[in-house]
Design a protein around this motif. Sequence first.
Motif, PDB file in Angstrom:
ATOM      1  N   LEU A  31     -46.484 -20.718 -65.593  1.00  0.00           N
ATOM      2  CA  LEU A  31     -45.775 -22.026 -66.058  1.00  0.00           C
ATOM      3  C   LEU A  31     -45.413 -21.587 -67.521  1.00  0.00           C
ATOM      4  O   LEU A  31     -46.221 -21.368 -68.490  1.00  0.00           O
ATOM      5  CB  LEU A  31     -47.067 -22.889 -66.238  1.00  0.00           C
ATOM      6  CG  LEU A  31     -46.331 -24.302 -66.574  1.00  0.00           C
ATOM      7  CD1 LEU A  31     -45.523 -25.094 -65.574  1.00  0.00           C
ATOM      8  CD2 LEU A  31     -47.727 -25.217 -66.732  1.00  0.00           C
ATOM      9  N   LEU A  32     -44.166 -21.919 -67.772  1.00  0.00           N
ATOM     10  CA  LEU A  32     -43.190 -21.702 -69.005  1.00  0.00           C
ATOM     11  C   LEU A  32     -43.173 -22.947 -69.963  1.00  0.00           C
ATOM     12  O   LEU A  32     -43.441 -22.954 -71.052  1.00  0.00           O
ATOM     13  CB  LEU A  32     -42.016 -21.111 -69.055  1.00  0.00           C
ATOM     14  CG  LEU A  32     -42.056 -19.749 -68.094  1.00  0.00           C
ATOM     15  CD1 LEU A  32     -40.722 -19.160 -68.060  1.00  0.00           C
ATOM     16  CD2 LEU A  32     -42.969 -18.716 -68.679  1.00  0.00           C
ATOM     17  N   ARG A  33     -42.987 -24.024 -69.167  1.00  0.00           N
ATOM     18  CA  ARG A  33     -42.860 -25.381 -69.696  1.00  0.00           C
ATOM     19  C   ARG A  33     -43.272 -26.513 -68.636  1.00  0.00           C
ATOM     20  O   ARG A  33     -42.649 -26.279 -67.584  1.00  0.00           O
ATOM     21  CB  ARG A  33     -41.512 -25.654 -70.255  1.00  0.00           C
ATOM     22  CG  ARG A  33     -41.106 -24.906 -71.507  1.00  0.00           C
ATOM     23  CD  ARG A  33     -39.817 -25.106 -72.245  1.00  0.00           C
ATOM     24  NE  ARG A  33     -39.478 -24.324 -73.315  1.00  0.00           N
ATOM     25  CZ  ARG A  33     -38.493 -24.336 -73.965  1.00  0.00           C
ATOM     26  NH1 ARG A  33     -37.507 -25.130 -73.764  1.00  0.00           N
ATOM     27  NH2 ARG A  33     -38.414 -23.500 -75.092  1.00  0.00           N
ATOM     28  N   GLY A  34     -43.427 -27.630 -69.102  1.00  0.00           N
ATOM     29  CA  GLY A  34     -43.883 -28.602 -68.004  1.00  0.00           C
ATOM     30  C   GLY A  34     -45.535 -28.981 -68.218  1.00  0.00           C
ATOM     31  O   GLY A  34     -46.256 -27.980 -68.689  1.00  0.00           O
ATOM     32  N   SER A  35     -45.650 -30.100 -67.891  1.00  0.00           N
ATOM     33  CA  SER A  35     -47.085 -30.815 -68.243  1.00  0.00           C
ATOM     34  C   SER A  35     -48.052 -30.230 -66.897  1.00  0.00           C
ATOM     35  O   SER A  35     -49.143 -30.580 -67.138  1.00  0.00           O
ATOM     36  CB  SER A  35     -47.068 -32.443 -68.284  1.00  0.00           C
ATOM     37  OG  SER A  35     -46.354 -32.758 -66.835  1.00  0.00           O
ATOM     38  N   ASP A  42     -43.923 -32.677 -61.469  1.00  0.00           N
ATOM     39  CA  ASP A  42     -43.292 -32.828 -62.429  1.00  0.00           C
ATOM     40  C   ASP A  42     -42.152 -31.763 -62.570  1.00  0.00           C
ATOM     41  O   ASP A  42     -42.261 -30.813 -61.626  1.00  0.00           O
ATOM     42  CB  ASP A  42     -44.119 -32.599 -63.683  1.00  0.00           C
ATOM     43  CG  ASP A  42     -45.065 -33.543 -63.928  1.00  0.00           C
ATOM     44  OD1 ASP A  42     -44.670 -34.692 -64.312  1.00  0.00           O
ATOM     45  OD2 ASP A  42     -46.283 -33.436 -63.830  1.00  0.00           O
ATOM     46  N   TRP A  43     -41.029 -32.091 -63.198  1.00  0.00           N
ATOM     47  CA  TRP A  43     -39.976 -30.926 -63.572  1.00  0.00           C
ATOM     48  C   TRP A  43     -40.430 -29.985 -64.510  1.00  0.00           C
ATOM     49  O   TRP A  43     -40.816 -30.117 -65.628  1.00  0.00           O
ATOM     50  CB  TRP A  43     -38.676 -31.573 -64.262  1.00  0.00           C
ATOM     51  CG  TRP A  43     -37.619 -30.732 -64.123  1.00  0.00           C
ATOM     52  CD1 TRP A  43     -36.785 -30.488 -63.195  1.00  0.00           C
ATOM     53  CD2 TRP A  43     -36.808 -30.151 -65.128  1.00  0.00           C
ATOM     54  NE1 TRP A  43     -35.671 -29.728 -63.293  1.00  0.00           N
ATOM     55  CE2 TRP A  43     -35.936 -29.385 -64.633  1.00  0.00           C
ATOM     56  CE3 TRP A  43     -37.290 -29.839 -66.465  1.00  0.00           C
ATOM     57  CZ2 TRP A  43     -34.979 -28.546 -65.630  1.00  0.00           C
ATOM     58  CZ3 TRP A  43     -36.369 -29.224 -67.271  1.00  0.00           C
ATOM     59  CH2 TRP A  43     -35.375 -28.369 -66.628  1.00  0.00           C
ATOM     60  N   ILE A  44     -40.737 -28.668 -63.969  1.00  0.00           N
ATOM     61  CA  ILE A  44     -41.487 -27.669 -64.540  1.00  0.00           C
ATOM     62  C   ILE A  44     -40.472 -26.338 -64.692  1.00  0.00           C
ATOM     63  O   ILE A  44     -39.393 -26.121 -64.164  1.00  0.00           O
ATOM     64  CB  ILE A  44     -42.664 -27.188 -64.035  1.00  0.00           C
ATOM     65  CG1 ILE A  44     -42.449 -26.581 -62.913  1.00  0.00           C
ATOM     66  CG2 ILE A  44     -43.616 -28.451 -64.140  1.00  0.00           C
ATOM     67  CD1 ILE A  44     -43.722 -26.118 -61.920  1.00  0.00           C
ATOM     68  N   THR A  45     -40.719 -25.299 -65.714  1.00  0.00           N
ATOM     69  CA  THR A  45     -40.213 -24.238 -65.553  1.00  0.00           C
ATOM     70  C   THR A  45     -41.037 -23.088 -65.360  1.00  0.00           C
ATOM     71  O   THR A  45     -42.156 -23.200 -66.133  1.00  0.00           O
ATOM     72  CB  THR A  45     -39.357 -24.114 -67.131  1.00  0.00           C
ATOM     73  OG1 THR A  45     -38.385 -25.146 -67.193  1.00  0.00           O
ATOM     74  CG2 THR A  45     -38.865 -22.718 -67.215  1.00  0.00           C
ATOM     75  N   VAL A  46     -40.754 -22.152 -64.477  1.00  0.00           N
ATOM     76  CA  VAL A  46     -41.772 -21.090 -64.395  1.00  0.00           C
ATOM     77  C   VAL A  46     -40.843 -19.647 -64.536  1.00  0.00           C
ATOM     78  O   VAL A  46     -39.562 -19.733 -64.224  1.00  0.00           O
ATOM     79  CB  VAL A  46     -42.373 -20.971 -62.855  1.00  0.00           C
ATOM     80  CG1 VAL A  46     -43.163 -22.455 -62.784  1.00  0.00           C
ATOM     81  CG2 VAL A  46     -41.432 -21.198 -61.734  1.00  0.00           C
ATOM     82  N   GLY A  47     -41.582 -18.591 -64.513  1.00  0.00           N
ATOM     83  CA  GLY A  47     -40.910 -17.360 -64.503  1.00  0.00           C
ATOM     84  C   GLY A  47     -41.868 -15.979 -64.681  1.00  0.00           C
ATOM     85  O   GLY A  47     -42.999 -16.407 -64.665  1.00  0.00           O
ATOM     86  N   PRO A  84     -46.442 -23.937 -72.318  1.00  0.00           N
ATOM     87  CA  PRO A  84     -47.185 -24.359 -70.948  1.00  0.00           C
ATOM     88  C   PRO A  84     -47.921 -25.822 -71.070  1.00  0.00           C
ATOM     89  O   PRO A  84     -48.404 -25.990 -72.143  1.00  0.00           O
ATOM     90  CB  PRO A  84     -47.929 -23.150 -70.563  1.00  0.00           C
ATOM     91  CG  PRO A  84     -48.220 -22.494 -71.876  1.00  0.00           C
ATOM     92  CD  PRO A  84     -46.866 -22.616 -72.552  1.00  0.00           C
ATOM     93  N   TYR A  85     -48.064 -26.503 -70.067  1.00  0.00           N
ATOM     94  CA  TYR A  85     -48.640 -27.713 -69.978  1.00  0.00           C
ATOM     95  C   TYR A  85     -48.233 -28.743 -71.110  1.00  0.00           C
ATOM     96  O   TYR A  85     -48.980 -29.388 -71.860  1.00  0.00           O
ATOM     97  CB  TYR A  85     -50.345 -27.296 -70.496  1.00  0.00           C
ATOM     98  CG  TYR A  85     -50.816 -26.381 -69.402  1.00  0.00           C
ATOM     99  CD1 TYR A  85     -51.104 -27.088 -67.994  1.00  0.00           C
ATOM    100  CD2 TYR A  85     -51.045 -25.221 -69.747  1.00  0.00           C
ATOM    101  CE1 TYR A  85     -51.643 -25.942 -67.022  1.00  0.00           C
ATOM    102  CE2 TYR A  85     -51.516 -24.239 -68.512  1.00  0.00           C
ATOM    103  CZ  TYR A  85     -51.650 -24.611 -67.354  1.00  0.00           C
ATOM    104  OH  TYR A  85     -51.953 -24.122 -66.443  1.00  0.00           O
TER     105      TYR A  85
END
Length: 549
Positions: A31-35, A42-47, A84-85
């Motif tokens: 998880l790179l960004r997102g709660s 939620d809308w999140i960014t992973v990689g 993250p989170y």
Amino acid sequence: EIHAIVGIATSSIAPESEGVRQDVGAAKLELLRGSSQDSTADWITVGFPGLPQPSGTYYFEVLLYRGCLAAQVGMLSNNFELRPYTPSAEGVGDDGHGWAVDGQQCARWHSGRAEAWDTAWPCSAEAANAAPGGRSGLTSPFGITKSSAGNKGADRALAEDVVIGVAVDLDKRTLRFATNGTWDEMPAFGPADLRQGQLLYPALSLKGRAAFILGPGSYRHGPPSDSDAKQRQWQQWPGTFGGIVRVDCPELGDSRLLSGFKEYQVHGEVSLKRNVQRLVAHPKYREKQKTQRSYALRVPGAWPFSGSYRRHGVRHNQTLYRSEAGGSIHWDPEAHLWKISDTEDLAQYVAWAPITSGEAMEPPRVGWKVHDYMRGMVDAESLRSVLEEVGVAKDAAEGIVEKLAVGPDDLVKQASTDFNTKNQAEAGPKAMPADSNAPKHVFRQKGDSSLKQELKNLLDEDTWAEDNIWEMAVNKGKQDVLNEAGLPTGAEIVETGHPYTGSMPRREVRIDGAKNLTVHFASSCCTSSDRSTFQILAGGLEITASGPG
């Protein structure tokens, strides 16, 4: 973390073929960004930030499941800040360290700019209603805004599963994308967008369910096979173990896999005054999520071309916007103008605006103009008669009519190649020939002149408003038409708004003293509703007291 919790709760780990395997070490999907790690909440960014590469040619796929919202598929550099989170509305392509494509908005994302992309993923409102998401403003004096809350601006959820192929050539510094096996003719990003020696890794931003496909044995389509691409050896992304890596956790919400739950209860009365010291809103409710944003444009007001225009594709290297009614907002490079067409014929247009900066990145929010005939037209004799009736001298009334009068030529939409943007009255010859026998008409506004401006020094505005005078002229023109048709005095023309807006329209016409009644329906009159009714009430009975039937 969610996968581990579910694994402990079920005392089992789903097989790798089901796509829930979490790789370890540097190969772990993070998880790179997102709660939250839950991409369905939620809308999140992973990689894969542990696997950046400076060179080589690689291929992988991203499977987006039906119902996905605001998906941005692409690459991130190792300079992308990991938070993250932490709720964030910035993902892949929303800053200078990311590159992504978004087929739901027909956009290529880099540095937060949505460049035109000539690919559209299948979307529908029905899929949005079935998936977690929201709806989504910038306003303008004329008529283009970003869609706002209450409008269906962000309901472009995927209508079906879509596989995005990503071909990464770090040696030639190009990124190519495919949708369900169909490759773009040109790279979405090239050397002008990617610096030499940048360390990149696969990444994805979305709300919904998705999976990375990282091995040849699992590919749904495979790398590009054109003559230029065949010369390259497309490798699996280094450090990954292949197979399918799910972004979401399929077990969540599946009662067949998770049957137990834990609950925390408070028994007894709870008083907000006595027991609650403070109510705190979670940050995710204070920041507009990516899935609540809309990149559609909205033209408000009562114009015939008003409505929502969604990103539809590319025309002349700029984004093409389309409305459900068939209208378009498009860029005209010859005239150097953004234009609005109310039909599929883009050579005919109803509004136009110059760019507000050096580049035509997107339609401007202000500075739009419309043809004079769209602001109102009435026959000259009706206006002249009304002006004299309200106290304007005969010579002055004639002068106003002559200043606003137009011939049949001016009633034709100007073609885009014949238009002078400085003054509409200077436009070249139109398609309709002049006819000396045609009745004279006047526009409410003609070029720089207007009825309001002409009346300003002739009448007391407190006594006669320009709106009232124009309405009187229109009503007189209507009555003249009725008289020419042989209809008696007191007859009325009734026209409902089309298309139907909001609730079902309702019109009441009252003709006092009529001994009989005849209703004529125009040949083009129609309705698509099976609830439309037509009633005739006689005897002076008020409609509110008429009762059922």
